[in-house]
Scaffold this motif. Structure first.
Motif, mmCIF file in Angstrom:
data_model
loop_
_atom_site.group_PDB
_atom_site.id
_atom_site.type_symbol
_atom_site.label_atom_id
_atom_site.label_comp_id
_atom_site.label_asym_id
_atom_site.label_seq_id
_atom_site.Cartn_x
_atom_site.Cartn_y
_atom_site.Cartn_z
ATOM 1 N N GLN A 170 78.667 2.734 93.780
ATOM 2 C CA GLN A 170 79.471 1.646 93.216
ATOM 3 C C GLN A 170 80.162 2.094 91.932
ATOM 4 O OE1 GLN A 170 77.218 -1.956 92.680
ATOM 5 N NE2 GLN A 170 76.366 -1.923 94.733
ATOM 6 N N VAL A 173 76.643 0.071 86.853
ATOM 7 C CA VAL A 173 75.186 -0.022 86.771
ATOM 8 C C VAL A 173 74.761 -1.051 85.727
ATOM 9 C CG1 VAL A 173 74.760 2.355 87.510
ATOM 10 C CG2 VAL A 173 75.152 1.874 85.083
ATOM 11 N N ILE A 184 69.573 0.627 93.670
ATOM 12 C CA ILE A 184 70.727 1.412 93.241
ATOM 13 C C ILE A 184 70.976 2.514 94.262
ATOM 14 C CG2 ILE A 184 69.241 2.883 91.798
ATOM 15 C CD1 ILE A 184 71.649 3.220 89.888
ATOM 16 N N ASP A 188 74.766 6.863 92.859
ATOM 17 C CA ASP A 188 74.974 6.419 91.482
ATOM 18 C C ASP A 188 73.955 7.055 90.540
ATOM 19 O OD1 ASP A 188 77.274 4.850 91.725
ATOM 20 O OD2 ASP A 188 76.128 3.101 92.373
ATOM 21 N N SER A 211 71.841 -1.256 90.116
ATOM 22 C CA SER A 211 73.271 -1.550 90.240
ATOM 23 C C SER A 211 73.637 -2.713 89.317
ATOM 24 C CB SER A 211 73.622 -1.909 91.682
ATOM 25 O OG SER A 211 73.485 -0.774 92.518
#
Length: 224
Positions: A170, A173, A184, A188, A211
């Motif tokens: 993504q 965070v 997560i 990432d 995330s």
């Protein structure tokens, strides 16, 4: 920059190796199994075949000469017993730190685990009686490794991710000393390690991460 990754065939490590090489730096994947050499080379990394459960810090230090930073991303794995949680998740992390200090490599990034300090002391013992007891040993091993790193004269960063996912990254965070339980993507976590190293951020900081909504570079700068 030349970065050595312990546990070089792990999922986070393979993602990190590709990110390092794509950024124009050199990745060295520390692996135990020679059969994994091709996998790490496909990510652009150079393989270093060495068993961190067997090597001493003197020999490992010799193998690490020329490295600028080390990352501990190794783990005994979900199907291993309690004994290997100690020999890999704790002892191998300490051996890597010993070897790094011996040759003057001061930058150390640890991939740890959320809630590592919350283990049940009565159940986190070897031999373990159940699967949950093995998990308690794992948390204790991570906690003790982290504590060892924090006491050293290293430029350390300790990353404690939530539940790991194999979903696309993504790029955003939620980080803090502690955060609510969450998940997560592994990609990432790899990006967090890369930015911590290349941007030289979050030095001397231990944090949890899931995330969230903050871009990774900004999240790390806010911790520094």
């Amino acid at each position: 920059m030349k970065i050595a990754i312990a546990g070089g065939h792990g999922q986070i490590a393979l993602l990190l190796a590709r990110l390092i090489t794509d950024a124009g730096h050199d990745a060295v994947a520390i692996i135990r199994n020679p059969a994994h050499v091709t996998d790490v080379e496909q990510q652009g990394a150079t393989a270093m075949v060495v068993d961190l459960e067997q090597v001493d810090d003197d020999e490992l230090a010799l193998r690490l000469r020329g490295v600028d930073a080390v990352v501990f991303a190794a783990g005994a794995g979900p199907n291993s017993g309690a004994e290997r949680k100690e020999t890999v998740d704790r002892d191998a992390a300490i051996t890597l730190a010993d070897a790094a200090e011996r040759i003057g490599v001061r930058r150390y990034v640890m991939v740890s685990a959320m809630g590592a300090d919350s283990y049940d002391r009565e159940r986190a013992v070897v031999p373990a009686r159940s699967e949950d007891d093995v998990f308690q040993v794992y948390l204790r091993a991570k906690s003790e490794a982290d504590a060892n790193i924090r006491m050293r004269n290293l430029r350390w960063t300790i990353i404690r991710p939530g539940a790991l996912l194999d979903t696309p990254p993504q790029g955003t965070v939620h980080v803090d000393r502690t955060v609510p339980r969450g998940s997560i993507p592994r990609a990432d976590v790899a990006a967090l390690v890369l930015h911590a190293l290349l941007d030289d951020t979050a030095v001397g900081v231990q944090f949890e991460v899931t995330s969230g909504n903050t871009p990774i570079p900004a999240a790390l700068h806010a911790l520094s």
